[in-house]
Design an enzyme around this catalytic site. Structure first.
Site, PDB file in Angstrom:
ATOM      1  N   SER A 199      51.761  43.851  46.058  1.00 25.38           N
ATOM      2  CA  SER A 199      50.555  43.552  45.738  1.00 25.38           C
ATOM      3  C   SER A 199      49.963  42.562  47.014  1.00 25.38           C
ATOM      4  CB  SER A 199      50.680  42.635  44.470  1.00 25.38           C
ATOM      5  OG  SER A 199      49.491  42.512  43.911  1.00 25.38           O
ATOM      6  N   GLU A 318      48.618  51.650  38.023  1.00 29.34           N
ATOM      7  CA  GLU A 318      48.533  50.396  38.631  1.00 29.34           C
ATOM      8  C   GLU A 318      47.627  49.509  37.732  1.00 29.34           C
ATOM      9  OE1 GLU A 318      49.827  48.773  41.081  1.00 29.34           O
ATOM     10  OE2 GLU A 318      50.564  50.341  42.592  1.00 29.34           O
ATOM     11  N   HIS A 416      51.286  48.117  37.460  1.00 25.51           N
ATOM     12  CA  HIS A 416      51.459  47.168  38.585  1.00 25.51           C
ATOM     13  C   HIS A 416      52.715  46.437  38.414  1.00 25.51           C
ATOM     14  CE1 HIS A 416      49.668  45.178  42.164  1.00 25.51           C
ATOM     15  NE2 HIS A 416      49.873  43.990  41.331  1.00 25.51           N
TER      16      HIS A 416
END
Length: 495
Positions: A199, A318, A416
């Site tokens: 990320s 995600e 995610h």
């Protein structure tokens, strides 16, 4: 500080600033809370990191240091992290190594995520025992300044604030300099360093690809759910700066620098609740012409930067982590989604949404929107980086994490951050079962991912062909992992 591991044998390592005492846990030497720099504080805030003060004697490195100043994060709690004791004096790192010898093992430096406003290197999911024991790797995790303390662009306020919008990146550079100068005494090879992150951590890695100050400090890069496209123009960064100053009730960076930590955090929190239009994350690296001279993806594409092998990829779904509870999406239909996607697809918006819908005949409008948003924010930027690397003759390896977590009724899918405990082979750590369930199929996925990451750190090859523009080979990690070619290629081609 007294250690919370009083029964562990101790070990002493050497750094250029002084000796440090760590612990030996299951045969792995662990050093926690090692200072690699010190941030200017109070009236000297918003300045580059300074070298740590040397010490005499042996300094305890038994416990993690304070995390970077930040507001509470529900996601960090899900990752098993306790409510952190934060401080602006947070620039420490942690080392896991099989031995204090001259084995010159590959080094992996983990840069945590958290939208550039949260996170820390001490999260249990990032524990480095498995990398050190099973992969014969020296694993380093770091803290770096976040939010307004690490990414508030006040450069225009005068030369004294130069680089202020990229202080978190400069912290990362300083940590890599510490690795260069010290890791040989911890069994590592300073000439074989892999930077990796997820990320905002992956976005940091993408930024480091184009940061001149980082040249030569790393030799391979892994980007999980982030690429080389997350940077702000100075104008967009100033929008955030103006909002922070307004929220803090001050007129200048100098006035802001003199406020208490909690007052700056309160102003940051107010800004984070405001809509930011097309800016996206309000705190992120800035194209300041100093620390970051140009757009990272463009620099890689032009062959100016990024000439190191990369491993890059995303999870399949995600955006479910961010959108699953967004009640507004439940009211959308295909026409509304097409309207929202005009900024991405222009006159082809309706046609493009139709392709995503046709590929998911049983999907709800929410599912279709989530798939498009996943590609827009994560998957396509990752592909663009791999394409740019390939065109420059640099090896880039693509992966897709597709295993759907069964928790919360399956609503999160392959969301995610789900891949992190698999990469670290830390399925046993606190908070993981809450996110992944406890199914037996998980370990085979962790074995495959952990082995691939370790192999890449050792010799630059994770175990499948590098990306190209014809076959587009991609390792799909799932209950049955397999090499696939150009997954969802018709959707990729829309972008």
């Amino acid at each position: 500080m007294a250690s919370d591991r009083p029964d562990s044998p101790t070990t002493v390592g050497s750094t250029v600033h002084g000796a440090i005492r760590g612990t030996v846990e299951d045969g792995i030497h662990v050093f926690r809370g090692v200072p690699y720099a010190r941030p200017p504080v109070d009236s000297l805030r918003f300045r580059p990191p300074q070298p740590p003060e040397p010490w005499t004697g042996t300094r305890d490195a038994l416990d993690f240091g304070p995390v970077a100043a930040q507001l509470p994060s529900p996601l960090e709690a899900l990752f098993g992290a306790a409510p952190p004791a934060h401080s602006e004096d947070c620039l420490t790192l942690n080392v896991w190594t099989p031995g204090l010898d001259d084995a010159r093992r590959p080094v992996m430096v983990w840069i945590h995520g958290g939208a550039f406003v949260n996170g820390n290197g001490a999260t249990p999911w990032y524990d480095g025992h498995r990398f050190a024991r099973q992969g014969d790797v020296v694993l380093v995790t770091i803290n770096y300044r976040l939010g307004a303390f690490g990414f508030l662009h006040v450069d225009g306020g005068g030369e004294e604030w130069a680089g202020s919008g990229n202080l978190g990146i400069l912290d990362q550079v300083r940590a890599l300099e510490w690795v260069r100068d010290n890791i040989g005494a911890f069994g590592g090879d300073p000439g074989r360093v892999t930077i990796f992150g997820e990320s905002a951590g992956a976005m940091s890695v993408g930024t480091l690809l184009a940061t001149p100050a980082a040249d030569g400090l790393y030799h391979r890069a892994i980007l999980q759910s982030g690429a080389a496209s997350t940077v702000l123009t100075p104008e967009a960064a100033w929008e955030t700066t103006s909002l922070v100053l307004d929220a803090a009730g001050v007129a200048s960076a100098r006035d802001l620098a003199e406020l208490p930590t909690e007052a700056i955090l309160a102003a940051q929190g107010e800004v984070l609740t405001r809509p930011m239009g097309d800016v996206g994350l309000p705190f992120q690296p800035v194209l300041d012409g100093r620390v970051l001279p140009e757009n990272p993806l463009r620099a890689v594409r032009d062959g100016k930067r990024g000439n190191v092998p990369t491993l890059v990829g995303t999870t399949l779904d995600e955006m479910t982590l961010f959108l699953v509870l967004d009640l507004r999406i439940g009211d959308l239909d295909g026409a509304a989604i097409a309207k929202m996607m005009e900024s991405a697809f222009g006159s082809r918006a309706e046609e493009s949404v139709g392709v995503y819908s046709a590929n998911r005949p049983d999907a709800t409008p929410r599912d279709v929107y989530t798939a498009i948003a996943t590609d827009r924010v994560f998957r396509i930027p990752a592909i663009r980086l791999a394409e740019a690397q390939h065109r420059q003759g640099v090896a880039s390896y693509m992966y897709l994490f597709a295993w759907p977590t069964p928790v919360f009724g399956g609503a999160l899918k392959a969301c995610h951050a789900l891949e992190i405990p698999f990469v670290f082979d830390n399925l046993h750590q606190a908070g993981v079962e809450t996110f992944t369930g406890d199914g037996p199929e998980r370990q085979a996925i962790a074995d495959a991912m952990h082995r691939a990451w370790t192999s890449f750190a050792h010799d630059g090859d994770p175990g499948w062909p590098s990306y190209d523009l014809d076959a587009r080979p991609t390792m799909r990690f799932d209950a049955q992992s397999e090499l696939v070619h150009d997954p969802m290629g018709d959707e990729r081609a829309l972008w």
